[in-house]
Design a protein around this motif. Structure first.
Motif, mmCIF file in Angstrom:
data_model
loop_
_atom_site.group_PDB
_atom_site.id
_atom_site.type_symbol
_atom_site.label_atom_id
_atom_site.label_comp_id
_atom_site.label_asym_id
_atom_site.label_seq_id
_atom_site.Cartn_x
_atom_site.Cartn_y
_atom_site.Cartn_z
ATOM 1 N N LYS A 15 22.851 -11.042 -33.025
ATOM 2 C CA LYS A 15 23.524 -12.253 -32.546
ATOM 3 C C LYS A 15 22.689 -12.970 -31.497
ATOM 4 O O LYS A 15 22.590 -14.193 -31.487
ATOM 5 N N THR A 16 22.090 -12.185 -30.603
ATOM 6 C CA THR A 16 21.264 -12.780 -29.543
ATOM 7 C C THR A 16 20.058 -13.494 -30.133
ATOM 8 O O THR A 16 19.734 -14.623 -29.732
ATOM 9 N N GLU A 19 21.128 -16.724 -31.850
ATOM 10 C CA GLU A 19 21.442 -17.765 -30.853
ATOM 11 C C GLU A 19 20.169 -18.358 -30.268
ATOM 12 O O GLU A 19 20.059 -19.573 -30.094
ATOM 13 N N GLN A 20 19.180 -17.507 -29.981
ATOM 14 C CA GLN A 20 17.906 -17.995 -29.452
ATOM 15 C C GLN A 20 17.209 -18.891 -30.476
ATOM 16 O O GLN A 20 16.632 -19.923 -30.126
ATOM 17 N N ARG A 22 18.689 -20.666 -32.841
ATOM 18 C CA ARG A 22 19.447 -21.915 -32.923
ATOM 19 C C ARG A 22 19.108 -22.829 -31.757
ATOM 20 O O ARG A 22 18.891 -24.025 -31.922
ATOM 21 N N ILE A 23 19.017 -22.249 -30.567
ATOM 22 C CA ILE A 23 18.665 -23.038 -29.382
ATOM 23 C C ILE A 23 17.255 -23.603 -29.535
ATOM 24 O O ILE A 23 17.005 -24.767 -29.217
ATOM 25 N N ASP A 26 17.364 -26.506 -31.930
ATOM 26 C CA ASP A 26 17.966 -27.681 -31.285
ATOM 27 C C ASP A 26 16.973 -28.335 -30.331
ATOM 28 O O ASP A 26 16.878 -29.566 -30.268
#
Length: 100
Positions: A15-16, A19-20, A22-23, A26
């Motif tokens: 998950k971490t 998320e990294q 995805r960031i 972005d």
């Protein structure tokens, strides 16, 4: 109990990392958008005038295609004139030779 903790640890790590990623995506999207906007602004193009820019580029494309077509016709005309001149010269040469 150790297996459950290892599975939980793997899920947390996955998950971490997601998320990294995805960031990071972005951030990259934001940087690209800013770079494009800056480039267009440096050319004097307001980013709110997208419809006008699209129309201008469409007009330029039609103009370029027209010029390319005109060049093609001009080349064909020049070749036709040269070939016609050569044929006329040969015909006149034959006419003069047979006339003597």
């Amino acid at each position: 109990m150790t297996r459950v903790q290892a599975a939980d640890f793997g899920a947390i790590v996955a998950k971490t990392l997601a998320e990294q990623q995805r960031i990071a995506r972005d951030d990259i999207d934001a940087m690209v958008l800013k770079a494009v906007a800056t480039t267009l602004t440096s050319f004097g193009i307001d980013e709110d005038d997208r419809k006008e820019l699209r129309a201008d580029l469409h007009h330029l494309r039609r103009w370029r295609r027209g010029v390319e077509q005109l060049q093609s016709y001009a080349f064909k005309a020049v070749v036709t004139v040269i070939v016609t001149g050569f044929v006329v010269a040969v015909w006149l040469g034959i006419k003069v030779t047979l006339g003597k």
